[in-house]
Design a protein around this motif. Structure first.
Motif, mmCIF file in Angstrom:
data_model
loop_
_atom_site.group_PDB
_atom_site.id
_atom_site.type_symbol
_atom_site.label_atom_id
_atom_site.label_comp_id
_atom_site.label_asym_id
_atom_site.label_seq_id
_atom_site.Cartn_x
_atom_site.Cartn_y
_atom_site.Cartn_z
ATOM 1 N N HIS A 145 -5.536 -1.893 -6.400
ATOM 2 C CA HIS A 145 -5.181 -0.664 -7.100
ATOM 3 C C HIS A 145 -4.177 -0.912 -8.224
ATOM 4 N N ASP A 146 -3.550 -2.081 -8.232
ATOM 5 C CA ASP A 146 -2.663 -2.449 -9.340
ATOM 6 C C ASP A 146 -3.121 -3.769 -9.971
ATOM 7 N N ASP A 152 -0.442 2.945 -7.866
ATOM 8 C CA ASP A 152 -1.884 3.144 -7.878
ATOM 9 C C ASP A 152 -2.358 3.389 -9.312
ATOM 10 N N ASP A 186 0.817 -1.212 0.000
ATOM 11 C CA ASP A 186 0.000 0.000 0.000
ATOM 12 C C ASP A 186 0.854 1.267 0.000
ATOM 13 N N HIS A 213 -2.678 -9.920 -0.807
ATOM 14 C CA HIS A 213 -2.982 -8.512 -0.519
ATOM 15 C C HIS A 213 -4.175 -8.369 0.423
ATOM 16 N N HIS A 259 1.046 3.152 -2.914
ATOM 17 C CA HIS A 259 0.210 4.037 -3.735
ATOM 18 C C HIS A 259 1.036 5.096 -4.464
ATOM 19 N N ASP A 263 -7.654 -7.825 -0.781
ATOM 20 C CA ASP A 263 -8.846 -7.170 -1.333
ATOM 21 C C ASP A 263 -9.963 -8.147 -1.663
ATOM 22 N N ASP A 298 -0.821 -2.908 -4.213
ATOM 23 C CA ASP A 298 -1.071 -1.462 -4.231
ATOM 24 C C ASP A 298 0.223 -0.658 -4.126
ATOM 25 N N HIS A 354 -3.634 -4.065 2.355
ATOM 26 C CA HIS A 354 -4.954 -3.592 1.947
ATOM 27 C C HIS A 354 -5.657 -2.643 2.915
#
Length: 283
Positions: free
Chosen positions: A84-85, A47, A14, A118, A16, A120, A44, A202
């Motif tokens: 996010h990726d 981003d 994370d 991760h 980002h 998610d 992540d 996450h």
């Protein structure tokens, strides 16, 4: 004199990169302070959701260059995809040199099984209403910009920095319940599948918890983030440590001198050409 700490495994998540909330300079300072055998990027990191803003400053490019330098020097870099990726999931189970992309990872750590992912997959808002989750991400970014202005003023006054988003999340009962549920679900699944450790990202909540249920026990770990908490996980001498940049930094390590001198064009050129690993440094 080499003062860098040698660690068997370092885990970050994370980050980002490409957002205003990312604290790339602090992350680069941390990465310059360690020599990991394995560097696990648990989702992540870049981003991609918010890439359209065309915001990708030099410090963010330096992080990517540093990760690639790790790989070139023999560190095994494992990129676990996040939400996010998620575009990288189409490249899962592929490798380039010492860099590999996976959706999840299982490692044997001194006879104990560790499960990395991760996290998610547990997030209903992302699975069933992705547009809402993205909208929330943009709102979060606006809050981060506001927070930076507040912190700039606080620093000028000689006062301690303050995290608006962290304060809001920690004070909302629904958010606390979600985090607790996330940790319980991850731990229950790990116990059910016989894993001694489950390592997630996450939810931006750094944590080390010993958890049990009727079936068995496991250790839940979360590497936190580089937006609010500036944390990482390290494995060395058969034990895990939760690293906190704000509390644990000893010697101030800054960007490598060669990275400081490079301009944006040079950095982009450097990260688009994968260096060949040095001899006798393969893992």
């Amino acid at each position: 004199m080499n003062l860098k700490r040698k660690v068997e495994i370092a885990v970050i998540s994370d980050v980002h990169l490409g957002t205003y909330g990312c604290h790339a300079k602090q992350l680069l300072t941390y990465l310059n302070s360690i020599e990991p055998k394995k560097l696990i990027l648990n989702g992540d990191i870049v981003d991609i959701w918010q890439f359209k803003k065309r915001y990708f400053p030099k410090s963010h490019l330096r992080v990517i260059k540093k990760i690639m330098d790790f790989a070139a020097d023999g560190t095994e870099v494992i990129y676990i995809t996040g939400n996010h990726d998620e575009m990288l999931r189409k490249f899962a189970d592929t490798s380039i040199g010492n860099i590999s992309i996976v959706n999840k990872l299982v490692l044997d750590l001194d006879g104990r099984k560790a499960w990395f992912f991760h996290g998610d997959v547990f997030d209903i808002s992302i699975q069933n209403a992705k547009w809402l989750a993205k909208l929330g991400g943009w709102g979060y970014d606006l809050l981060t910009l506001l927070n930076r202005t507040v912190n700039w003023c606080l620093e000028k006054l000689g006062k301690e920095r303050y995290s608006l988003s962290k304060r809001i999340k920690n004070s909302v009962k629904g958010a606390v319940k979600y985090i607790n549920n996330f940790e319980k679900v991850a731990a229950d699944l790990a116990i059910e599948n016989g894993y001694d450790f489950v390592i997630c990202g996450h939810i931006h909540q750094p944590k080390m918890l010993f958890m049990t249920n009727k079936i068995g026990k496991t250790t839940y770990l979360n590497s936190g983030d580089w937006v609010e908490n500036f944390t990482a996980l390290e494995y060395q001498f058969k034990r895990w440590k939760l690293y906190n940049y704000n509390k644990d930094k000893l010697t101030p390590f800054f960007a490598d001198e060669d990275l400081k001198e490079m301009d944006v064009k040079d950095l982009i050129a450097a990260i688009t050409i994968v260096d060949q690993p040095k001899k006798n440094k393969h893992i």
